[in-house]
Design a protein around this motif. Structure first.
Motif, short mmCIF file in Angstrom:
data_model
loop_
_atom_site.label_atom_id
_atom_site.label_comp_id
_atom_site.label_asym_id
_atom_site.label_seq_id
_atom_site.Cartn_x
_atom_site.Cartn_y
_atom_site.Cartn_z
N MET A 140 59.93 34.11 55.56
CA MET A 140 60.88 35.11 55.08
C MET A 140 61.98 34.42 54.26
O MET A 140 62.29 33.25 54.50
CB MET A 140 61.51 35.86 56.26
CG MET A 140 60.50 36.42 57.25
SD MET A 140 59.42 37.63 56.53
CE MET A 140 60.43 39.07 56.73
N PRO A 141 62.59 35.15 53.33
CA PRO A 141 63.67 34.57 52.51
C PRO A 141 64.83 34.02 53.36
O PRO A 141 65.48 33.06 52.95
CB PRO A 141 64.13 35.74 51.64
CG PRO A 141 62.96 36.66 51.59
CD PRO A 141 62.26 36.51 52.91
N ASP A 142 65.05 34.61 54.55
CA ASP A 142 66.16 34.15 55.40
C ASP A 142 65.79 32.96 56.28
O ASP A 142 66.57 32.53 57.12
CB ASP A 142 66.69 35.30 56.26
CG ASP A 142 65.66 35.82 57.26
OD1 ASP A 142 64.56 35.22 57.38
OD2 ASP A 142 65.95 36.83 57.92
N GLY A 143 64.56 32.44 56.11
CA GLY A 143 64.13 31.28 56.88
C GLY A 143 63.34 31.62 58.13
O GLY A 143 62.74 30.74 58.73
N ASN A 144 63.35 32.89 58.53
CA ASN A 144 62.56 33.29 59.70
C ASN A 144 61.08 33.33 59.35
O ASN A 144 60.71 33.38 58.18
CB ASN A 144 63.01 34.66 60.21
CG ASN A 144 64.34 34.60 60.92
OD1 ASN A 144 64.63 33.65 61.64
ND2 ASN A 144 65.18 35.61 60.71
#
Length: 152
Positions: free
Chosen positions: A65-69
């Motif tokens: 995911m873009p947020d690192g998740n």
């Protein structure tokens, strides 16, 4: 009285016709190096962690995911008929769990009729998944699949 096991109330389906032979779509769906190119929405990087393409075999893909998740999708193949059908259990943690995926491939001359269905454990869960964006999410992935098969 309604039958709670009525599959027609627990299933969401998308249909596409790809302008390539069935073998091309089949390989895009079944080869891990190809799956990594189209699985998931546009802009998502996908890593194939496990891909045992056989009845009883496990698969596991991770979308970054873009947020690192990480968004984990995994399941076990229950039925495989070459160039025709793939059925698998599936969990897409943390959003969707306990569903069955069914991908049908039908030769149509030089084209492929593709039918993708997700069978949910209950009608309520099915409706919830539809509201969460089933058609947009899978539609985006199948747009990527269409672009991938057209270029290979």
């Amino acid at each position: 009285m309604e039958n709670p096991n009525d599959i027609s109330k627990r299933i969401l389906t998308l249909k596409r016709t790809f302008n390539v032979p069935v073998k091309t779509v089949w390989e895009a769906w079944t080869r891990p190096e190809h799956v990594a190119q189209w699985w998931g929405p546009k802009g998502m990087e996908v890593k194939v962690i496990q891909h045992e393409f056989k009845t009883g075999g496990h698969w596991k893909y991770v979308m970054l995911m873009p947020d690192g998740n990480e968004f984990i999708s995994e399941g076990v193949y229950s039925e495989i008929i070459e160039f025709e059908k793939v059925v698998s259990s599936a969990n897409f943690k943390p959003m969707t769990e306990g569903v069955i995926l069914q991908a049908l491939f039908e030769e149509n001359g030089d084209k492929t009729n593709f039918t993708f269905s997700v069978i949910h454990p209950t009608e309520e869960y099915c409706k919830q998944q539809e509201k969460m964006g089933f058609y947009n999410g899978w539609g985006s992935a199948f747009d990527r699949l269409e672009n991938f098969v057209a270029s290979h």
